[in-house]
Scaffold this motif. Structure first.
Motif, mmCIF file in Angstrom:
data_model
loop_
_atom_site.group_PDB
_atom_site.id
_atom_site.type_symbol
_atom_site.label_atom_id
_atom_site.label_comp_id
_atom_site.label_asym_id
_atom_site.label_seq_id
_atom_site.Cartn_x
_atom_site.Cartn_y
_atom_site.Cartn_z
ATOM 1 N N ASN A 159 -10.610 28.761 29.026
ATOM 2 C CA ASN A 159 -10.011 27.758 28.138
ATOM 3 C C ASN A 159 -10.320 28.084 26.738
ATOM 4 O O ASN A 159 -9.777 27.928 25.642
ATOM 5 N N ALA A 160 -11.534 29.016 26.571
ATOM 6 C CA ALA A 160 -11.772 29.371 25.047
ATOM 7 C C ALA A 160 -11.051 30.500 24.512
ATOM 8 O O ALA A 160 -10.937 30.788 23.356
ATOM 9 N N VAL A 161 -10.056 31.194 25.440
ATOM 10 C CA VAL A 161 -9.286 32.409 24.943
ATOM 11 C C VAL A 161 -8.070 31.702 24.041
ATOM 12 O O VAL A 161 -7.229 30.601 24.690
ATOM 13 N N ASP A 162 -7.784 32.291 23.221
ATOM 14 C CA ASP A 162 -6.701 32.043 22.020
ATOM 15 C C ASP A 162 -5.371 32.420 22.504
ATOM 16 O O ASP A 162 -5.330 33.762 22.560
ATOM 17 N N THR A 163 -4.607 31.650 23.082
ATOM 18 C CA THR A 163 -3.226 32.093 23.541
ATOM 19 C C THR A 163 -2.110 31.549 22.976
ATOM 20 O O THR A 163 -0.992 31.621 23.213
ATOM 21 N N ALA A 164 -2.218 31.331 21.409
ATOM 22 C CA ALA A 164 -1.220 30.834 20.403
ATOM 23 C C ALA A 164 -0.226 31.763 20.233
ATOM 24 O O ALA A 164 0.883 31.485 20.137
ATOM 25 N N ALA A 165 -0.616 33.369 20.296
ATOM 26 C CA ALA A 165 0.266 34.171 19.939
ATOM 27 C C ALA A 165 0.804 34.666 21.280
ATOM 28 O O ALA A 165 1.917 35.631 21.264
ATOM 29 N N VAL A 166 0.661 34.308 22.504
ATOM 30 C CA VAL A 166 1.200 34.793 23.756
ATOM 31 C C VAL A 166 2.530 33.972 24.036
ATOM 32 O O VAL A 166 2.578 32.662 24.127
ATOM 33 N N THR A 167 3.441 34.769 24.431
ATOM 34 C CA THR A 167 4.803 34.194 24.742
ATOM 35 C C THR A 167 4.689 33.987 26.206
ATOM 36 O O THR A 167 4.498 34.878 26.972
ATOM 37 N N PRO A 168 5.038 32.812 26.551
ATOM 38 C CA PRO A 168 5.207 32.321 27.763
ATOM 39 C C PRO A 168 6.056 33.133 28.638
ATOM 40 O O PRO A 168 7.191 33.463 28.238
ATOM 41 N N MET A 169 5.745 33.189 29.966
ATOM 42 C CA MET A 169 6.452 34.227 30.845
ATOM 43 C C MET A 169 7.044 33.352 31.974
ATOM 44 O O MET A 169 6.341 32.483 32.639
ATOM 45 N N ALA A 170 8.124 33.902 32.489
ATOM 46 C CA ALA A 170 8.676 33.034 33.761
ATOM 47 C C ALA A 170 8.121 33.492 35.164
ATOM 48 O O ALA A 170 8.196 33.095 36.115
ATOM 49 N N HIS A 171 7.892 34.996 35.003
ATOM 50 C CA HIS A 171 7.486 35.502 35.912
ATOM 51 C C HIS A 171 6.446 36.878 35.459
ATOM 52 O O HIS A 171 6.657 37.317 34.518
ATOM 53 N N PRO A 172 5.235 36.918 36.198
ATOM 54 C CA PRO A 172 4.410 38.067 35.737
ATOM 55 C C PRO A 172 5.020 39.511 35.910
ATOM 56 O O PRO A 172 4.325 40.411 34.905
ATOM 57 N N LEU A 173 5.862 39.571 36.339
ATOM 58 C CA LEU A 173 6.618 41.229 36.508
ATOM 59 C C LEU A 173 7.815 41.001 35.865
ATOM 60 O O LEU A 173 8.621 40.052 36.064
ATOM 61 N N ASP A 174 7.952 41.962 35.152
ATOM 62 C CA ASP A 174 9.471 42.327 34.667
ATOM 63 C C ASP A 174 10.439 42.577 35.570
ATOM 64 O O ASP A 174 10.775 43.838 35.374
ATOM 65 N N ALA A 175 10.927 41.920 36.462
ATOM 66 C CA ALA A 175 11.555 42.590 37.650
ATOM 67 C C ALA A 175 13.278 42.001 37.253
ATOM 68 O O ALA A 175 13.266 40.835 37.027
ATOM 69 N N VAL A 176 13.998 42.754 37.783
ATOM 70 C CA VAL A 176 15.418 42.185 37.807
ATOM 71 C C VAL A 176 15.794 42.040 39.124
ATOM 72 O O VAL A 176 15.823 42.887 39.588
ATOM 73 N N GLN A 177 16.552 40.781 39.489
ATOM 74 C CA GLN A 177 17.071 40.781 40.730
ATOM 75 C C GLN A 177 18.425 41.631 40.757
ATOM 76 O O GLN A 177 19.316 41.388 40.149
ATOM 77 N N PRO A 178 18.506 42.436 41.752
ATOM 78 C CA PRO A 178 19.645 43.234 42.040
ATOM 79 C C PRO A 178 20.635 42.162 42.592
ATOM 80 O O PRO A 178 20.542 41.606 43.769
ATOM 81 N N LEU A 179 21.977 42.285 41.998
ATOM 82 C CA LEU A 179 22.830 41.056 42.550
ATOM 83 C C LEU A 179 24.140 42.105 43.432
ATOM 84 O O LEU A 179 24.498 43.287 42.617
#
Length: 95
Positions: A42-62
């Protein structure tokens, strides 16, 4: 934050857990460690961190949306006990 015996007993009562007297100091230490870690997070400043939908930047093959199997409904329904207008009829189970 440090928990004592009464805190552990109250938490155990709320969680409806049976804890022996011998185990209470161990639970107090473990729960205190967890709460200290939460305080550090809770003490960590996360104001400049962009929220992520998923921790891995993966693309679903369609794949292309197209029919790959032939219509075999007539063949499958030929062995069914009861069919009407392309639907399987089953006995009523709820009245």
């Amino acid at each position: 934050m440090s928990l004592d015996k009464s805190d552990v007993e109250k938490i155990a009562h709320l969680a409806q857990l049976g804890i022996s007297e011998v185990d209470i100091p161990g639970y107090a230490d473990n729960l205190s460690s967890i709460l200290e870690m939460v305080e550090q997070m809770n003490a960590v400043d996360t104001a400049a961190v962009t929220p992520m939908a998923h921790p891995l930047d993966a693309v679903q093959p369609l794949r292309e949306d197209r029919v790959t199997e032939t219509d075999q409904r007539e063949r499958f329904q030929a062995v069914a006990p009861s069919v009407d207008d392309g639907l399987y009829l089953v006995p009523r189970v709820v009245e």
